[in-house]
Design an enzyme around this catalytic site. Structure first.
Site, PDB file in Angstrom:
ATOM      1  NE  ARG A 156     -11.177   0.972  -7.662  1.00 31.13           N
ATOM      2  CZ  ARG A 156     -11.305   0.405  -8.879  1.00 31.13           C
ATOM      3  NH1 ARG A 156     -11.268  -0.909  -9.034  1.00 31.13           N
ATOM      4  NH2 ARG A 156     -11.416   1.149  -9.946  1.00 31.13           N
ATOM      5  CD  GLU A 161     -11.406   3.784  -4.844  1.00 30.12           C
ATOM      6  OE1 GLU A 161     -12.413   4.072  -5.512  1.00 30.12           O
ATOM      7  OE2 GLU A 161     -10.271   3.645  -5.341  1.00 30.12           O
ATOM      8  CB  SER A 200     -11.757   7.904  -6.608  1.00 37.32           C
ATOM      9  OG  SER A 200     -11.484   8.067  -7.967  1.00 37.32           O
TER      10      SER A 200
HETATM   11  C1  FAD Z   1      -3.679  10.433  -7.996  1.00 42.98           C
HETATM   12  C2  FAD Z   1      -4.230   9.059  -7.677  1.00 42.98           C
HETATM   13  C3  FAD Z   1      -4.907   8.353  -8.647  1.00 42.98           C
HETATM   14  C4  FAD Z   1      -5.434   7.086  -8.378  1.00 42.98           C
HETATM   15  N1  FAD Z   1      -6.075   6.416  -9.362  1.00 42.98           N
HETATM   16  C5  FAD Z   1      -6.584   5.189  -9.108  1.00 42.98           C
HETATM   17  C6  FAD Z   1      -7.260   4.445 -10.134  1.00 42.98           C
HETATM   18  O1  FAD Z   1      -7.382   4.888 -11.279  1.00 42.98           O
HETATM   19  N2  FAD Z   1      -7.758   3.217  -9.820  1.00 42.98           N
HETATM   20  C7  FAD Z   1      -7.636   2.677  -8.572  1.00 42.98           C
HETATM   21  O2  FAD Z   1      -8.094   1.545  -8.348  1.00 42.98           O
HETATM   22  N3  FAD Z   1      -6.991   3.349  -7.584  1.00 42.98           N
HETATM   23  C8  FAD Z   1      -6.469   4.580  -7.823  1.00 42.98           C
HETATM   24  N4  FAD Z   1      -5.830   5.263  -6.820  1.00 42.98           N
HETATM   25  C9  FAD Z   1      -5.776   4.682  -5.457  1.00 42.98           C
HETATM   26  C10 FAD Z   1      -4.494   3.846  -5.173  1.00 42.98           C
HETATM   27  O3  FAD Z   1      -3.450   4.239  -6.010  1.00 42.98           O
HETATM   28  C11 FAD Z   1      -4.753   2.339  -5.325  1.00 42.98           C
HETATM   29  O4  FAD Z   1      -5.771   1.917  -4.435  1.00 42.98           O
HETATM   30  C12 FAD Z   1      -3.480   1.509  -5.059  1.00 42.98           C
HETATM   31  O5  FAD Z   1      -3.702   0.208  -5.545  1.00 42.98           O
HETATM   32  C13 FAD Z   1      -3.063   1.445  -3.591  1.00 42.98           C
HETATM   33  O6  FAD Z   1      -1.773   0.824  -3.538  1.00 42.98           O
HETATM   34  P1  FAD Z   1      -0.712   1.188  -2.397  1.00 42.98           P
HETATM   35  O7  FAD Z   1       0.457   0.323  -2.571  1.00 42.98           O
HETATM   36  O8  FAD Z   1      -0.461   2.650  -2.387  1.00 42.98           O
HETATM   37  O9  FAD Z   1      -1.510   0.750  -1.090  1.00 42.98           O
HETATM   38  P2  FAD Z   1      -1.678   1.538   0.273  1.00 42.98           P
HETATM   39  O10 FAD Z   1      -2.457   2.782   0.028  1.00 42.98           O
HETATM   40  O11 FAD Z   1      -0.388   1.673   0.973  1.00 42.98           O
HETATM   41  O12 FAD Z   1      -2.589   0.511   1.073  1.00 42.98           O
HETATM   42  C14 FAD Z   1      -3.922   0.250   0.684  1.00 42.98           C
HETATM   43  C15 FAD Z   1      -4.393  -1.003   1.445  1.00 42.98           C
HETATM   44  O13 FAD Z   1      -3.705  -2.120   0.920  1.00 42.98           O
HETATM   45  C16 FAD Z   1      -3.067  -2.831   1.973  1.00 42.98           C
HETATM   46  N5  FAD Z   1      -1.829  -3.385   1.432  1.00 42.98           N
HETATM   47  C17 FAD Z   1      -0.900  -2.749   0.677  1.00 42.98           C
HETATM   48  N6  FAD Z   1       0.087  -3.601   0.330  1.00 42.98           N
HETATM   49  C18 FAD Z   1      -0.234  -4.785   0.904  1.00 42.98           C
HETATM   50  C19 FAD Z   1       0.397  -6.061   0.917  1.00 42.98           C
HETATM   51  N7  FAD Z   1       1.553  -6.307   0.295  1.00 42.98           N
HETATM   52  N8  FAD Z   1      -0.212  -7.055   1.622  1.00 42.98           N
HETATM   53  C20 FAD Z   1      -1.379  -6.847   2.265  1.00 42.98           C
HETATM   54  N9  FAD Z   1      -2.009  -5.667   2.289  1.00 42.98           N
HETATM   55  C21 FAD Z   1      -1.448  -4.658   1.607  1.00 42.98           C
HETATM   56  C22 FAD Z   1      -2.828  -1.798   3.054  1.00 42.98           C
HETATM   57  O14 FAD Z   1      -2.706  -2.407   4.333  1.00 42.98           O
HETATM   58  C23 FAD Z   1      -4.080  -0.947   2.931  1.00 42.98           C
HETATM   59  O15 FAD Z   1      -5.140  -1.518   3.661  1.00 42.98           O
HETATM   60  C24 FAD Z   1      -5.282   6.528  -7.075  1.00 42.98           C
HETATM   61  C25 FAD Z   1      -4.578   7.248  -6.102  1.00 42.98           C
HETATM   62  C26 FAD Z   1      -4.051   8.499  -6.393  1.00 42.98           C
HETATM   63  C27 FAD Z   1      -3.276   9.233  -5.327  1.00 42.98           C
END
Ligand code: FAD
Length: 299
Positions: free
Chosen positions: A173, A293, A223
């Protein structure tokens, strides 16, 4: 922060900008106050321009993906929140390059349709490609580090750079992007030829396991805690009798104790309080320090 000059410069350059946008609607937790300035860019050039202008006028800039790993403060986010509408996808044999704003889900489906294997594990992970690289998202034994080849990003000085996987410091992560201020604009993946039906079968299998085990019927950010070395966060929380524990509308899921869920109108304060209760209880009884996380943003 020279807000007026910042707004004027962006408006003059036809960059889409809105004031006081409710972030609750833009996060999977359905929690959070307003983004003071919400900017949407449609290409890399605009993203560079926003980055340079924000630096020039001392405006804090937060890059929002799809908001699936965030706990946004009830007081919202000061400064600028940047959303990237960079959704292009280019296939070249086994190699696929896509914009950071594309959803991971869409990328997985497109790869499957091309008969390309390697991203099946990611099918049920919500969020954007950029967010997935930032977090080195993973599930069911796979992670972005297994298939990403390189990423393009905007550095501190506003220059576009490319970094290869070896130099991305991808770990559990984490990546070089974490807390760096860099803006990921594009990522390239190396996949393998496979059979569509088999790829789809694996994707559906993983999705089925999620539906069975995870509280997908509630708003959450996935998580809540990282997996502590040698343990599972959910099992530790359950063992401490915390399933169903609530602060306001924030609750430890009855289905999977590793998830804090929003039962309706939980606030960021509720979730933080509940997280602290969980951490304290688990630390006192098991000596394990649970590290969130979920990323806390805003004041
Ligand atoms: C139901 C559910 C299940 C999930 N299951 C998993 C799983 O199995 N495995 C897992 O790893 N995660 C899981 N997650 C967590 C999440 O989906 C991941 O961490 C995902 O990769 C976050 O992506 P996001 O675009 O939503 O980022 P955001 O939540 O919008 O941002 C997360 C971070 O990334 C940064 N960021 C986003 N895009 C960029 C960019 N283009 N450039 C620079 N920084 C950026 C943001 O500034 C922030 O600090 C889950 C979440 C939910 C709600």
């Amino acid at each position: 922060m020279e807000k007026n000059s910042f707004l004027k410069t962006l408006t003059e350059n036809n960059i889409e900008i809105k004031n006081n946008v409710c972030l609750k609607e833009l996060t999977t937790f359905k929690i959070g106050g307003e983004a003071e300035m919400f900017i949407t860019v449609k290409d890399e050039g605009q993203a560079v321009f926003v980055k340079k202008t924000a630096d020039k006028y001392n405006v804090p800039l937060f890059v929002l993906g799809k908001g699936s790993n965030l706990l946004v403060s009830d007081n919202g986010l000061k400064g600028a929140t940047l959303s990237l509408e960079l959704n292009h996808v280019i296939f070249n044999g086994n190699i696929v390059t896509c914009g950071a704003g594309l959803t991971l889900q869409k990328l997985c489906v497109l790869a499957m349709e091309k008969g390309l294997s390697g991203l099946e594990f990611a099918f049920g992970i919500p969020g954007s490609v950029g967010g997935a690289i930032y977090m080195n998202a993973g599930a069911y034994g796979g992670e972005m580090a297994d298939c990403v080849v390189s990423a393009k990003y905007i550095d501190d000085a506003g220059n576009i750079k490319t970094v290869s996987r070896e130099d991305m410091a991808l770990g559990y992560r984490t990546s070089i992007f974490k807390n760096s201020g860099y803006i990921i604009t594009e990522a390239t993946f190396l996949l393998k030829e496979g059979k569509r039906e088999e790829i789809l079968g694996k994707m559906n299998g993983f999705m089925g396991r999620r539906k069975e085990k995870q509280p997908l019927e509630f708003a959450s950010a996935g998580s809540t805690f990282k997996r502590p070395e040698g343990y599972f966060a959910g099992a530790l929380i359950e063992k401490n009798g915390l399933k169903g524990k609530r602060v306001g509308d924030a609750m430890v899921s009855e289905k999977h104790a590793g998830f804090v869920v929003n039962c309706g109108s939980a606030t960021s304060k509720d979730v933080k309080e509940l997280i602290e209760i969980i951490r304290k209880t688990v630390y006192e009884n098991d000596g394990v320090n649970l590290e969130p996380e979920v990323i806390f943003v805003g004041e």
